[in-house]
Write a protein that holds these residues in place. Structure first.
Motif, PDB file in Angstrom:
ATOM      1  N   LEU A 162       0.818  -1.213   0.000  1.00 35.77           N
ATOM      2  CA  LEU A 162       0.000   0.000   0.000  1.00 35.77           C
ATOM      3  C   LEU A 162       0.851   1.261   0.000  1.00 35.77           C
ATOM      4  O   LEU A 162       0.390   2.318  -0.435  1.00 35.77           O
ATOM      5  CB  LEU A 162      -0.941   0.005   1.207  1.00 35.77           C
ATOM      6  N   ALA A 163       2.076   1.156   0.505  1.00 33.72           N
ATOM      7  CA  ALA A 163       3.006   2.296   0.453  1.00 33.72           C
ATOM      8  C   ALA A 163       3.847   2.259  -0.818  1.00 33.72           C
ATOM      9  O   ALA A 163       4.833   2.987  -0.929  1.00 33.72           O
ATOM     10  CB  ALA A 163       3.911   2.286   1.685  1.00 33.72           C
ATOM     11  N   ASP A 164       3.452   1.417  -1.776  1.00 35.52           N
ATOM     12  CA  ASP A 164       4.135   1.267  -3.067  1.00 35.52           C
ATOM     13  C   ASP A 164       5.552   0.727  -2.900  1.00 35.52           C
ATOM     14  O   ASP A 164       6.453   1.078  -3.666  1.00 35.52           O
ATOM     15  CB  ASP A 164       4.148   2.599  -3.828  1.00 35.52           C
ATOM     16  N   GLU A 165       5.744  -0.125  -1.890  1.00 28.40           N
ATOM     17  CA  GLU A 165       7.035  -0.772  -1.679  1.00 28.40           C
ATOM     18  C   GLU A 165       7.030  -2.163  -2.305  1.00 28.40           C
ATOM     19  O   GLU A 165       5.987  -2.825  -2.380  1.00 28.40           O
ATOM     20  CB  GLU A 165       7.337  -0.898  -0.187  1.00 28.40           C
ATOM     21  N   GLY A 166       8.198  -2.607  -2.732  1.00 24.74           N
ATOM     22  CA  GLY A 166       8.356  -3.951  -3.247  1.00 24.74           C
ATOM     23  C   GLY A 166       9.164  -4.787  -2.299  1.00 24.74           C
ATOM     24  O   GLY A 166       9.688  -4.297  -1.292  1.00 24.74           O
ATOM     25  N   PRO A 167       9.304  -6.081  -2.577  1.00 26.79           N
ATOM     26  CA  PRO A 167      10.097  -6.960  -1.706  1.00 26.79           C
ATOM     27  C   PRO A 167      11.566  -6.576  -1.708  1.00 26.79           C
ATOM     28  O   PRO A 167      12.101  -6.132  -2.728  1.00 26.79           O
ATOM     29  CB  PRO A 167       9.872  -8.346  -2.313  1.00 26.79           C
ATOM     30  N   ASP A 168      12.193  -6.742  -0.565  1.00 22.24           N
ATOM     31  CA  ASP A 168      13.617  -6.428  -0.425  1.00 22.24           C
ATOM     32  C   ASP A 168      14.432  -7.292  -1.376  1.00 22.24           C
ATOM     33  O   ASP A 168      14.252  -8.511  -1.459  1.00 22.24           O
ATOM     34  CB  ASP A 168      14.047  -6.674   1.025  1.00 22.24           C
ATOM     35  N   GLU A 169      15.349  -6.666  -2.087  1.00 18.82           N
ATOM     36  CA  GLU A 169      16.149  -7.384  -3.082  1.00 18.82           C
ATOM     37  C   GLU A 169      17.060  -8.427  -2.455  1.00 18.82           C
ATOM     38  O   GLU A 169      17.498  -9.360  -3.121  1.00 18.82           O
ATOM     39  CB  GLU A 169      16.975  -6.403  -3.907  1.00 18.82           C
ATOM     40  N   SER A 170      17.356  -8.298  -1.169  1.00 22.13           N
ATOM     41  CA  SER A 170      18.232  -9.269  -0.516  1.00 22.13           C
ATOM     42  C   SER A 170      17.483 -10.524  -0.079  1.00 22.13           C
ATOM     43  O   SER A 170      18.094 -11.493   0.356  1.00 22.13           O
ATOM     44  CB  SER A 170      18.903  -8.638   0.709  1.00 22.13           C
ATOM     45  N   ALA A 171      16.142 -10.524  -0.187  1.00 16.97           N
ATOM     46  CA  ALA A 171      15.351 -11.679   0.222  1.00 16.97           C
ATOM     47  C   ALA A 171      15.463 -12.799  -0.805  1.00 16.97           C
ATOM     48  O   ALA A 171      15.730 -12.560  -1.991  1.00 16.97           O
ATOM     49  CB  ALA A 171      13.889 -11.278   0.408  1.00 16.97           C
TER      50      ALA A 171
END
Length: 445
Positions: A288-297
């Motif tokens: 909802l805050a327009d965030e995506g998954p962390d690239e380090s995951a």
């Protein structure tokens, strides 16, 4: 050793959750450490319990969990002064075909742990008959003991007197009575209560309820009744013999990107605890805050929630959708229920407006014509999903009102209800992406 009670009722809608929160806070205000549990598959109530007690609450489920798992989870209450286990539906309500350690009824937990039951009765439209209902519950199943009752939504002093006299004749203690118009009800929406994190006045409301309960419920008497069947058991012995037990949840990866906000919050607390205990690191992000998954995951997990209430915003959050698609090109992504819907092509809201979702799967769902899907689920995986190999057998619970318009991808599993009948909500898989309509509770080992 803590004392313990199961808080149950003849049916849903009697006020169990509100009373559980009020009692938990009232005892906490007295300096008593309270540990709550939720019997059954409800994934909303534990967050309310945590708000009332300051301690994490988890689900214990006799249909989906082994006795060992239940006792391992309950052992967390060994450092509390009082354990309150809130039931779901009516005391004896479960499925027809038993699961791993019972039918899912609250009575299973009461009998398994030797905990007495505090009944919450709403005697609207009756008086002395309430004592007959309580007597029937008391005598229905050997091994389940009714410690007493609290009368909720009493119409008048005369109403209360009539019921108290009848309960006394039936030798059933009345621990308190709450008036019909007490302003302590919690707001609801179509899947149950509003989520705890959405309710800005939650702490204030719990405090008001606790003050009312402290005035109208015999808290000392309740403690005495709870003390008669203190945490007998087996959970305490289990904890002593298995001090390193951390649950049986298998983490889907070493570093898990977890969608976590008002649209994605339905995941069982014991699952997250199990992942962490097994060494996984959980990295939350907010679609909802327009965030995506962390690239380090190395894996991404989208829980259920209320995406239908935020479908327009999710559709407009292009950064989130792009980053999730990029993530899925090389790493696994899994969604449960609402998360599964967001992984699909489109979601139609209750007004009939169609919103594009991420398109990682071909699933299309609609809330324009509501259809309830509710119940336990057993799944045998055709293909692997994060944390589980092909052939794994899982137990979970499904609860939503979405209609499937299209589910064109490869089915993820054969999914059956608690009685063994196949259901059409098979889940899907495409490349690195998978999804299910059920919420995972435990592996069926």
């Amino acid at each position: 050793m803590p004392r313990a009670l199961v808080i149950s009722a003849p049916a849903s809608g009697t006020g169990k959750t509100t009373l559980t929160l009020a009692l938990a806070r009232a005892f906490r205000d007295r300096g008593i450490a309270v540990q709550c549990f939720k019997s059954g598959p409800d994934y909303i109530d534990p967050a309310f319990h945590a708000a009332a007690t300051g301690r994490t609450s988890v689900n214990v489920d006799s249909w989906a969990m082994s006795r060992e798992t239940i006792e391992g989870l309950i052992a967390r209450g060994q450092d509390a002064d009082l354990v309150l286990a809130e039931g779901s539906m009516g005391l004896f309500d479960g499925v027809a075909t038993p699961g791993r350690s019972g039918t899912g009824a609250s009575a299973d937990i009461a009998e398994m742990m030797g905990w007495p039951v505090l009944l919450v009765l709403d005697p609207a439209g009756q008086a002395q008959t309430a004592a007959a209902v309580a007597s029937g519950l008391r005598d229905f199943r050997p091994g389940v003991r009714i410690a007493g009752v609290i009368l909720n939504r009493i119409a008048s002093p005369r109403h209360e007197t009539l019921i108290r006299h009848a309960m006394e004749a039936a030798n059933i203690p009345v621990l308190g009575a709450l008036p019909r118009h007490a302003p302590i009800a919690l707001p609801e929406r179509h899947l149950g209560l509003v989520q705890a994190e959405e309710f800005s006045r939650l702490d204030e409301l719990i405090g008001e309820a606790a003050r009312l309960v402290a005035e109208r419920v015999d808290l000392d008497g309740l403690l005495r009744l709870a003390g008669e069947a203190a945490l007998t058991p087996k959970a305490m012995g289990f904890a002593a013999l298995n001090p390193s037990y951390k649950g049986d949840a298998i983490p889907p990866g070493k570093r898990v990107a977890l969608a976590r906000d008002a649209a994605f919050s339905f995941i069982y607390p014991h699952i997250l605890e199990g992942w962490r205990a097994a060494g996984a690191e959980i990295v939350p992000f907010s679609p909802l805050a327009d965030e995506g998954p962390d690239e380090s995951a190395d894996v991404c997990w989208l829980p259920g929630g209320y995406p239908e209430l935020h479908a327009g915003k999710i559709a407009a959050n292009l950064r989130f959708r792009k980053r999730l698609r990029n993530f899925a090109e090389t790493r696994p992504v899994h969604g449960e229920c609402g998360g599964y819907m967001v992984l699909g092509r489109a979601l139609t809201d209750k007004e009939g407006m169609r919103h594009d979702m991420t398109g990682l799967l071909g699933l299309e769902t609609s809330f324009a014509k509501r259809k309830m899907h509710l119940g336990y689920r057993k799944a045998a995986l055709h293909a692997p999903m994060p944390g589980f190999a092909a052939g794994a057998r899982l137990r979970g619970h499904e609860f939503h009102y979405a209609t499937i318009l299209a589910q064109p991808d490869t089915p993820l599993a054969i999914v059956r209800d608690a009685n063994g009948a196949e259901v059409t909500e098979t889940g899907s898989r495409r490349g690195n992406v998978s999804g299910t309509f059920f919420h995972l509770i435990a592996e069926d080992r």
